[in-house]
Every structure is written in structure tokens, then in C-alpha cells.
Write an enzyme that holds these catalytic residues in place. Structure first.
Site, PDB file in Angstrom:
ATOM      1  N   ASP A 116       0.869  -1.117  -0.016  1.00  0.00           N
ATOM      2  CA  ASP A 116       0.142   0.041   0.135  1.00  0.00           C
ATOM      3  C   ASP A 116       0.881   1.133   0.086  1.00  0.00           C
ATOM      4  O   ASP A 116       1.896   1.272   0.691  1.00  0.00           O
ATOM      5  CB  ASP A 116      -0.902  -0.128   1.305  1.00  0.00           C
ATOM      6  CG  ASP A 116      -1.807   1.169   1.129  1.00  0.00           C
ATOM      7  OD1 ASP A 116      -2.600   0.903   0.557  1.00  0.00           O
ATOM      8  OD2 ASP A 116      -1.748   1.976   2.300  1.00  0.00           O
ATOM      9  N   GLU A 161       1.331  -0.513  -5.103  1.00  0.00           N
ATOM     10  CA  GLU A 161       0.313   0.593  -5.359  1.00  0.00           C
ATOM     11  C   GLU A 161       1.494   1.905  -5.528  1.00  0.00           C
ATOM     12  O   GLU A 161       1.907   2.607  -4.545  1.00  0.00           O
ATOM     13  CB  GLU A 161      -0.458   1.045  -4.501  1.00  0.00           C
ATOM     14  CG  GLU A 161      -1.758   1.900  -4.938  1.00  0.00           C
ATOM     15  CD  GLU A 161      -2.236   2.698  -3.693  1.00  0.00           C
ATOM     16  OE1 GLU A 161      -3.188   3.542  -3.837  1.00  0.00           O
ATOM     17  OE2 GLU A 161      -1.651   2.544  -2.398  1.00  0.00           O
TER      18      GLU A 161
HETATM   19  C1  NOJ Z   1      -4.334   3.066  -0.741  1.00  0.00           C
HETATM   20  C2  NOJ Z   1      -5.345   2.357  -0.627  1.00  0.00           C
HETATM   21  O1  NOJ Z   1      -5.954   1.759  -1.881  1.00  0.00           O
HETATM   22  C3  NOJ Z   1      -6.565   3.221   0.209  1.00  0.00           C
HETATM   23  O2  NOJ Z   1      -8.042   2.510   0.092  1.00  0.00           O
HETATM   24  C4  NOJ Z   1      -6.102   3.722   1.413  1.00  0.00           C
HETATM   25  O3  NOJ Z   1      -7.231   4.708   1.756  1.00  0.00           O
HETATM   26  C5  NOJ Z   1      -4.771   4.515   1.104  1.00  0.00           C
HETATM   27  N1  NOJ Z   1      -3.885   3.848   0.575  1.00  0.00           N
HETATM   28  C6  NOJ Z   1      -4.266   4.661   2.745  1.00  0.00           C
HETATM   29  O4  NOJ Z   1      -3.812   3.457   3.360  1.00  0.00           O
END
Ligand code: NOJ
Length: 546
Positions: free
Chosen positions: A200, A243
Site C-alpha cells: 500500500d 500501489e
Molecule cells: C491506498 C488504498 O488503496 C486506500 O484505500 C487507502 O485509503 C490508502 N492507501 C491509505 O492506506
């Protein structure tokens, strides 16, 4: 030979909380998910990505973790998790789990200890300032909701950094002890059999390194190498899918020479695909794909249509964003969020147009990379725009037309999020059971398309080349791998057409693999072909059928 299984994996993202509730408390759980494992295997999925399921105050859908070593009691126990992984493995399914280590919840014991005692070793697990930094209002991730990236904590008597919501305190990755803790967390889940992690917020995770909080941190990306090394020593075939919605200049740093991360989501591919769909323009899609850098042989893009967040269009210009919004989020007030994206699921964006839905997923399956489905996409689920922020696109899975969409036996007001029960996308019209019975349903189409994608490893492994068609609406490409080639042709436009593919090799036939309808067979070695509006056709180039 290297086992690069992820090059041809079909990923399926699940939020346990909203997938299937077995104990009737209104919240999905591991037992429910385990009951649905044959459904997932039957769809042809090869790797499940589990969104955060750890103990959490749940103020950001689980991305606010308060214990990295457990399952949130609402979802089950560690025992249930292991039972689930066993069932998945029996069916040859791999599992990756979300690793949320850019920040912890403010309820994590580390943060609480850090606030309580300046001299606690946990103080340095986070990022502090005595005065509010001048740039505290810059770099806000959730504009309109989040006010700052620094918040004062009374108990600590200092400001702490948080790129996301104020209840998500950023970890100080520069601190070697924090990095060790992260390794311990990774080691724990790897020991329980997962095949890797969806990391993440990767750019923010290393941002603190980049800012050089410690002057001797020369290359912030070395942290990713450290992470990757640890991963590979513990489990050779494990991967990191990160991500990282960053600029094209930055993307190669995440792959390194094949010694960093294995997979990144193709945010450029995704955003330009939406622009291309809005414009009905093949060139626009190609433009986006051409922006992606060359990546190492062991690297892979993860292609997707929608995910659990907003459809971020941040890489498009303002006027390009407007073009997408005009078609896919016409009521901006209701559908647009964070000044950059659309908080809808895909099927409603195209008004449930089945032809357009299949066109988009056909692209997702054939563009170079590996496809990632978000649960519910396989049946064309809708959204609920009365829900807050991104929750609009996170309603429970629609299994049947029974009460609560067959998701839960609880009373409707006990559900973690309401099921979509009104309109065209209500569970009464869109659900697994009905679609199972209908050979023409999206669910059965998806299963067939996934099966064919798995028979075409060239899409996952091969070299991508665009093919000229002379029709601005038609995007055609081929992927070559080990002396084999596949071709996909997509008509982004609503009008039917005939195109002639410019292929050099006229000794070969086009062998039809999949299409939006049964077309007349292509004659001889001609490369002229018909396409319906929003039609698509997949071929193998060659003389072998399989
Ligand atoms: C990316 C995640 O996909 C999202 O849902 C989240 O709010 C943020 N990172 C913070 O962890």
C-alpha cells in the site's frame, strides 16, 4: 528456470468484510469467504489479493491497522485464515495480502506508547515536529476531507506526520528498527503461506527516505531493494505488487534491474483507457501505453478497470479529466471526488451497456500485463452514491436475489454497508445465481474470457506491438512470445466497421479465439475483418489452433 507465475496470473481483489457473511452478524468473514472458494476457482482466478483484514478501528476500510499479526475479530480468527489458505491452496489458488506499512492506526500500541512517553523507543517509530511545518497543507491525499498532513497530539505535545487521514500516523522508515518490524510482519504472513504482498502507498513509504531525514540515505529506493531481498530469501516465488501511482520517470525505480519489485499497477494504462473509451480513440490508448517505461524481463504490469478506491485521473490534464467526467461522471457533484476521480463502479459508468463492459474487460485481459479484477466486477455490480466517499463502490457482494443479496442473514440495518437494492443494479437484477443460469451473462462471459486469456500466455509474457488499422476507433495489437503471437482487436467506437490489419507476415492465418459474437470466419490469409460497435476479437496468428 524462474517461476514467474505472476506473469500469467489472474488476480481477484476481495474485501473479506463485504464478500460473504457466514455467522450472520452483518459483516463478511473468513468462514464465508472459504465457502465461496469454489466460486472463485471456478471463475478461473489464480491469485486472490486480500485487502486488509487485520484488527482495525476501521476508519479507512481496514487501511488503519492496529495489530499486524492478527485477523480482525469481526472477520474471524487466525485459525480461520489458515483454514481459508488451505482451501485456496487445494485449488491451486495463491494469496497475496495487503501490506499497509506507510502508516499505522493512531490506535496501534506503537503510536500510543510513542505519544505517552517521549523517551519510549516507539517515539522514533513515527515522524514528529515541535512546530507545525509550513508545508503542512501540501500533499494532501484526500482533499475536501483531510485538512492537513500534520496534526497535533496533545499527549505527545508534538505534531505527527500523516500523508493520509489524521488517524493514520506515518511510520518512520528511516529508523532501522521500524524496517525490522516490517520484515517481521512480512515473515509472519509468508510463514502462513501467502505468495506475497500488495504494498500500500509505496511512494509515500519511501518518501521519507527521499526527503533524507537521515543525510546518509542516498537512494530512497534502496529500501525497496531491502524489502525485496528479505522477501526473496524467505520465499523465492513471493512477489510484491505495489500501489505506486507515480510519474513515468519514477516508475522504473520501482522495478530496478529486476532486483526491486515485480509488479506495479498500470495507472497510466488505466487512466488513458478511460480517456480512450470516452473519446472512442485508439490513439489515446496507445499514447498512454507508450508512456509506460520498458521494464525488466521479470517485471509485470497489473492491468485493471476499477479498484476499491476512486478512479483516479490525476495523470490526465484538467480538460482530459473533463472529457472523462462528461461521459462517466456526468453529475460531478455526486460522482466526482478528491478533485481527481470518479467514485463509481464501472457498470453504472457505462449505463450497464453490456457491450461496452465486455469491451473494457477484454482490453484489461489482453493488454500487456496481468489482469486484476475487483470482486463484483465479474457480474457488473453497481454502486450506491448515497454512501460516504469511496464507500459508494464498496457495497457487499451480490450473490442472489434473496434478502441482503444473499450476503448475510442479519437484518438489513446491521449490514456493514447496505447492499445495492434500488434500480438497475439492485441485487434483484444483478447477482451471481441468476447469472450462473444464463449462458450469455457477464459472469459466464468473464469465465470464458479468463479461460482464453490463460490459454494465451503471450499476452502476459510477450512483446507488445500496436498494429495500424486506419480506423481511429480501432485499437489492434499483437504480443509475440517464443515464436508464437496473439492479436487482439478492439473497436472503441459505437459504430460497426471493417478494418484491414497491417500485418507483415501474410503466410499466416488468423485463428479466431474469442469475440463479442460469432463472426464470419476470416478467409485465407486476408487480414480484413468486421467488428460490431464496441466489438472485439482475439486471434492467434499461425497455423495451429491451440
Ligand atoms: C491506498 C488504498 O488503496 C486506500 O484505500 C487507502 O485509503 C490508502 N492507501 C491509505 O492506506
Amino acid at each position: 528456470m524462474l517461476d514467474l507465475w505472476y506473469k500469467n496470473a489472474v488476480f481477484y481483489c476481495i474485501d473479506v468484510e463485504t464478500y460473504m457473511d457466514a455467522n450472520g452478524d452483518g459483516i463478511g468473514d473468513f468462514e464465508g469467504l472459504t465457502q465461496r472458494i469454489n466460486y472463485i476457482a471456478g471463475l478461473g482466478i489464480t491469485c486472490i489479493w486480500l485487502m486488509p483484514f487485520y484488527p482495525t478501528p476501521n476508519k479507512d476500510n481496514g487501511y488503519d491497522v492496529k495489530d499486524y499479526y492478527n485477523v480482525d475479530p469481526r472477520l474471524g480468527t487466525l485459525g480461520d485464515f489458515v483454514q481459508f489458505t488451505r482451501r485456496a491452496q487445494e485449488r491451486g489458488l495463491r494469496i497475496i495480502v495487503d501490506l499497509v506499512v506507510n502508516h499505522t492506526s493512531d490506535q496501534h500500541p506503537w503510536f500510543q506508547a510513542a505519544c505517552k512517553d517521549k523517551n519510549s523507543k516507539y517515539r522514533d517509530f513515527y515522524v514528529w515536529a515541535d512546530e507545525k511545518p509550513e508545508d503542512a497543507e501540501e500533499g494532501i491525499i484526500f482533499p475536501g476531507v483531510q485538512k492537513s498532513t500534520w496534526t497535533y497530539n496533545e499527549e505527545a505535545g508534538a505534531y505527527y506526520a500523516h500523508r493520509f487521514y489524521d488517524h493514520q500516523a506515518d511510520l518512520n522508515i528511516v529508523n532501522p528498527e521500524v524496517r525490522q518490524e516490517i520484515q517481521k510482519i512480512m515473515g509472519f504472513w509468508l510463514a502462513l503461506g501467502v505468495s506475497g504482498f500488495r504494498v500500500d502507498a509505496a511512494p509515500f513509504l519511501i518518501e521519507i527516505m527521499r526527503e533524507g531525514v537521515e543525510p546518509d540515505v542516498e537512494d530512497p529506493f534502496l529500501y525497496l531493494k531491502e524489502m525485496r531481498n528479505f522477501l526473496s530469501w524467505r520465499r523465492g516465488d513471493a512477489i510484491i505488487l505495489a500501489e505506486a501511482n507515480v510519474s513515468t520517470d519514477d516508475l522504473p525505480n520501482y522495478f530496478g534491474d529486476g532486483d526491486m519489485l515485480q509488479m506495479l499497477f498500470s495507472f497510466y494504462g488505466n487512466q488513458y483507457m478511460f480517456l480512450a473509451l470516452a473519446r472512442e480513440s485508439a490513439e489515446t490508448l496507445l499514447q498512454g501505453l507508450n508512456m509506460l517505461p520498458e521494464i525488466p524481463h521479470t517485471g509485470q504490469w497489473a492491468n485493471f478497470v476499477r479498484n476499491h478506491d476512486e478512479l483516479s485521473l490525476d495523470k490526465l490534464s484538467d480538460s482530459e479529466q473533463d472529457e472523462v467526467a462528461a461521459q462517466f461522471a456526468p453529475d460531478k457533484e455526486l460522482m466526482w471526488i478528491y478533485d481527481r476521480g470518479v467514485r463509481r463502479r464501472f457498470a453504472p459508468m457505462v449505463n450497464g451497456n453490456q457491450r461496452r463492459i465486455r469491451l473494457a474487460y477484454s482490453l484489461m485481459l489482453t493488454l500487456p500485463g496481468s489482469p486484476v479484477l475487483n470482486f463484483g466486477e465479474e457480474i457488473g455490480m453497481g454502486d450506491d452514491l448515497s454512501l460516504q466517499e469511496r464507500n459508494s463502490a464498496r457495497t457487499p457482494m451480490q450473490w442472489s436475489n434473496e434478502p441482503n443479496a444473499g450476503f448475510s442473514k442479519a437484518s438489513a440495518d446491521q449490514l456493514i454497508l447496505p447492499v445495492v437494492s434500488e434500480g438497475e443494479f439492485s441485487y434483484k437484477h444483478v447477482n451471481v445465481i441468476d447469472q450462473r443460469r444464463d449462458p450469455e451473462s457477464l459472469l459466464n462471459w468473464m469465465e470464458r474470457a479468463i479461460r482464453m486469456r490463460k490459454e494465451c500466455p503471450e499476452y502476459g509474457w510477450g512483446d507488445f506491438t500496436a498494429i495500424a488499422t486506419e480506423n481511429p476507433c480501432v485499437f489492434a495489437h499483437r504480443c509475440d512470445w517464443q515464436n508464437r503471437a496473439v492479436i487482439a482487436v478492439h473497436n472503441l467506437g459505437k459504430e460497426p466497421c471493417t478494418v484491414s490489419l497491417k500485418i507483415d507476415d501474410d503466410a499466416c492465418h488468423l485463428i479466431e479465439l474469442l469475440g463479442d459474437k460469432p463472426y464470419e470466419p476470416i478467409k485465407g490469409s486476408s487480414y480484413e475483418l468486421d467488428l460490431e460497435g464496441y466489438g472485439y476479437r482475439w486471434f492467434r496468428l499461425g497455423n495451429h489452433y491451440i
